[in-house]
Design an enzyme around this catalytic site. Structure first.
Site, PDB file in Angstrom:
ATOM      1  N   HIS A 291      -8.402   9.976   1.057  1.00 51.19           N
ATOM      2  CA  HIS A 291      -8.570   9.251   2.315  1.00 51.19           C
ATOM      3  C   HIS A 291      -8.471  10.133   3.550  1.00 51.19           C
ATOM      4  O   HIS A 291      -8.429   9.639   4.667  1.00 51.19           O
ATOM      5  CB  HIS A 291      -7.592   8.065   2.422  1.00 51.19           C
TER       6      HIS A 291
ATOM      7  N   GLU B 139     -11.179  -7.733  -3.518  1.00 52.36           N
ATOM      8  CA  GLU B 139     -12.590  -7.386  -3.281  1.00 52.36           C
ATOM      9  C   GLU B 139     -13.217  -6.861  -4.559  1.00 52.36           C
ATOM     10  O   GLU B 139     -12.554  -6.193  -5.346  1.00 52.36           O
ATOM     11  CB  GLU B 139     -12.713  -6.270  -2.213  1.00 52.36           C
TER      12      GLU B 139
ATOM     13  N   ARG C 164     -10.255   2.550  18.070  1.00 53.32           N
ATOM     14  CA  ARG C 164      -9.778   3.729  18.819  1.00 53.32           C
ATOM     15  C   ARG C 164     -10.869   4.786  18.797  1.00 53.32           C
ATOM     16  O   ARG C 164     -11.864   4.659  18.104  1.00 53.32           O
ATOM     17  CB  ARG C 164      -8.540   4.306  18.126  1.00 53.32           C
TER      18      ARG C 164
ATOM     19  N   LYS D 126      -6.825  -7.602   7.862  1.00 55.59           N
ATOM     20  CA  LYS D 126      -8.090  -7.348   7.168  1.00 55.59           C
ATOM     21  C   LYS D 126      -8.795  -8.628   6.705  1.00 55.59           C
ATOM     22  O   LYS D 126     -10.029  -8.641   6.640  1.00 55.59           O
ATOM     23  CB  LYS D 126      -7.870  -6.391   5.986  1.00 55.59           C
TER      24      LYS D 126
END
Ligand code: MV4
Length: 510
Positions: free
Chosen positions: A237, A202, A295, A118
């Site tokens: 999520h 972040e 994907r 990431k």
């Protein structure tokens, strides 16, 4: 250019069937693989050939790289499509497929790798001019350094796993006093989940929308964006409702986000279908790169319906080295599409995963309705795989028309035998705030009290009536057992083949 005539589909359920259908429309043969638990699943019968790859646990079947590659080799496949989940975003799998002389229907391993890290992804995006959430572009070694970054960014901040994605190894830090414990927790969770404990920082964005852009890239250097999907209706999520387009995007913002998405894909040498996830701030149109999914995604059909593009067929063409048939200049969204994920979960019991036998299934149909399912009546649902049973996807001229069409389709759907999320969707679609499009990633958390309140459960009345009718039918059938004739396979090979297609247990029943 790779000559491809037969493809191994290294997945199960609805996405395996979706890919097999695309193969057939492209004039390709498909080879299914299946675990013991899936031997009666529709994807097994839809394919020209089917290879058993092991017992039910995914680690022994759908995650077994050696078995999958051996199955492809033994059946004369030239390519492998990984679907989503399982091995789809594992660079070592893509590499192993290539080493076996097979085509991986997906991006180059280096692109998977770059987006899987990431902070590496953030650095690449920054260099390509794609806006990223303010934060660090390196892992932070300890809680004190995380605190330095937080002081610069301003609280609250999020600690995220470098190897993460999907919310694992993520911790919210509201004030300096919470840093030390949050750092330890994020690091520990990341280590357990990914085998790598690196963490970065972040700025935490308040009540953003989750907007993602679908891209397609071919080996002839073209990259196109197929607009956005609105994925804010999620719970822990897990996305539950997806739409295209988003009410929050003007044509100008759509253009800006699409340009950022194609730049993102270009920056990692992307090829095939991919999705750039963004957070969109509540007002003002500021958006930030979150991650890239390298994907095919569960929710790809809503994009297909509003852009008139078959994303899986394009993936297959691209894998064969052909130019994609999609042209940026002619791409415009038309109408509105909505997807509801019908899962084997009890929404009135905190979405507890459910098992059982699909005793009765009536599938919705009619204008603008698409049913992508991996199960059929008679199948057993186990806890070995994720609880997705089917995707109910509708298209309408406007968002309101699509919502009404989805309500109609949800009322047509009858599932008897196990609890599903069906009734939950009917409730969300009635909510005035949802109908206004007034949603963000916290929407369900804020409303779930009202949505899941035990009240009159009118949704259950019709299924109960169906159960009563089924019991009556079963009694009648028991009184008059059907005649069964056994046909020797050597006398009716075509029957055996067609019987297998129709689920008639090797075509022995007449
Ligand atoms: C965030 C965020 C707010 N601010 N990052 C969740 C999973 C991972 N993909 C990133 N996630 C988030 N990152 C910043 N700086 C909120 C989330 C988030 C979220 C994002 C997308 C969809 C659903 C979500 C649910 C909770 C939190």
């Amino acid at each position: 250019m790779a000559r491809i005539s037969r493809i191994l589909v290294a997945n199960r359920g609805e996405i395996a069937l979706r890919i097999i259908r695309a193969c057939h429309e492209e004039g390709l043969e498909a080879v299914a693989v299946y675990s013991h638990a899936d031997r009666l699943s529709p994807h097994v019968r839809a394919a020209e050939l089917a290879v058993p790859i092991g017992p039910a646990p995914a680690i022994d079947s759908y995650l077994n790289i050696g078995r999958l590659i051996e199955a492809a080799r033994a059946t004369g496949c030239q390519a492998i499509h990984p679907g989503y989940g399982f091995l789809s975003e594992r660079a070592p799998f893509a590499e192993a497929v290539a080493r076996a002389g097979l085509v991986f229907v997906g991006p180059p391993p280096a692109a998977i790798q770059a987006m899987g890290d990431k902070v590496e992804a953030r650095r690449r995006m920054q260099a390509a001019g794609v806006p990223i959430v303010p934060g660090t572009t390196q892992a932070v070694p300890d809680a004190r350094r995380a605190g330095d970054a937080a002081a610069r960014l301003g609280f609250p901040v999020l600690l995220k796993a470098v190897a993460g994605g999907g919310g694992k190894g993520m911790r919210l830090v509201r004030e300096p006093g919470e840093l030390e414990a949050a750092f330890q927790a994020a690091q520990g969770e990341a280590l357990r989940a990914f085998g790598a404990g690196d963490v970065y920082v972040e700025k935490y964005l308040l009540r953003p929308r989750h907007i993602e852009i679908q891209v397609l890239a071919d080996t002839h250097g073209r990259i196109v964006a197929l607009g956005e999907r609105e994925c804010s209706i999620q719970r822990r999520h897990q996305k539950l409702i997806e739409e295209a387009p988003s009410v929050a995007l003007s044509p100008a913002l759509r253009r800006r986000m699409s340009e950022a998405a194609t730049a993102a894909a270009g920056a990692v040498g992307y090829v095939s279908a991919g999705t750039i996830e963004f957070l969109l701030a509540p007002e003002g149109g500021d958006f930030y790169f979150l991650e890239m999914n390298t994907r095919l995604q569960v929710e790809h059909p809503v994009t297909e319906l509003v852009y008139g593009v078959d994303i899986v067929r394009e993936q297959l063409r691209i894998a064969a080295g052909q130019p994609m048939r999609v042209h940026a200049g002619t791409l415009h969204p038309r109408g509105h599409a909505i997807e509801c994920r019908i899962t084997a979960e009890d929404p009135f019991a905190d979405f507890l995963p459910a098992t059982g036998s699909l005793r009765y299934l009536r599938v919705p149909s009619g204008p603008g309705v698409r049913w992508d399912a991996g199960v059929e009546q008679g199948n057993d649902v186990t806890l070995f795989y994720d609880p997705l049973l089917a995707k109910l996807v509708v298209w309408g001229e406007t968002r309101d028309v699509a919502i009404e069409r989805m309500r109609r389709a949800l009322r047509e759907l009858v599932i008897v035998g196990l609890p599903t999320s069906q009734a939950f969707y009917l409730r969300v679609l009635e909510e005035p705030s949802f109908r206004r499009g007034d949603i963000d990633i916290t929407y369900l958390e804020r409303l779930s009290g009202a949505l899941l309140a035990p009240g009159p459960r009118a949704e259950l009345l019709r299924p109960l009536a169906v159960v009563a009718a089924l019991l009556a039918e079963e009694r009648r059938a028991a009184a008059q057992p059907p005649k069964v004739a056994v046909t020797p396979p050597d006398r009716a090979t075509a029957w055996v083949v067609e019987g297998r297609r129709e689920g008639l247990r090797e075509g022995l029943r007449e």
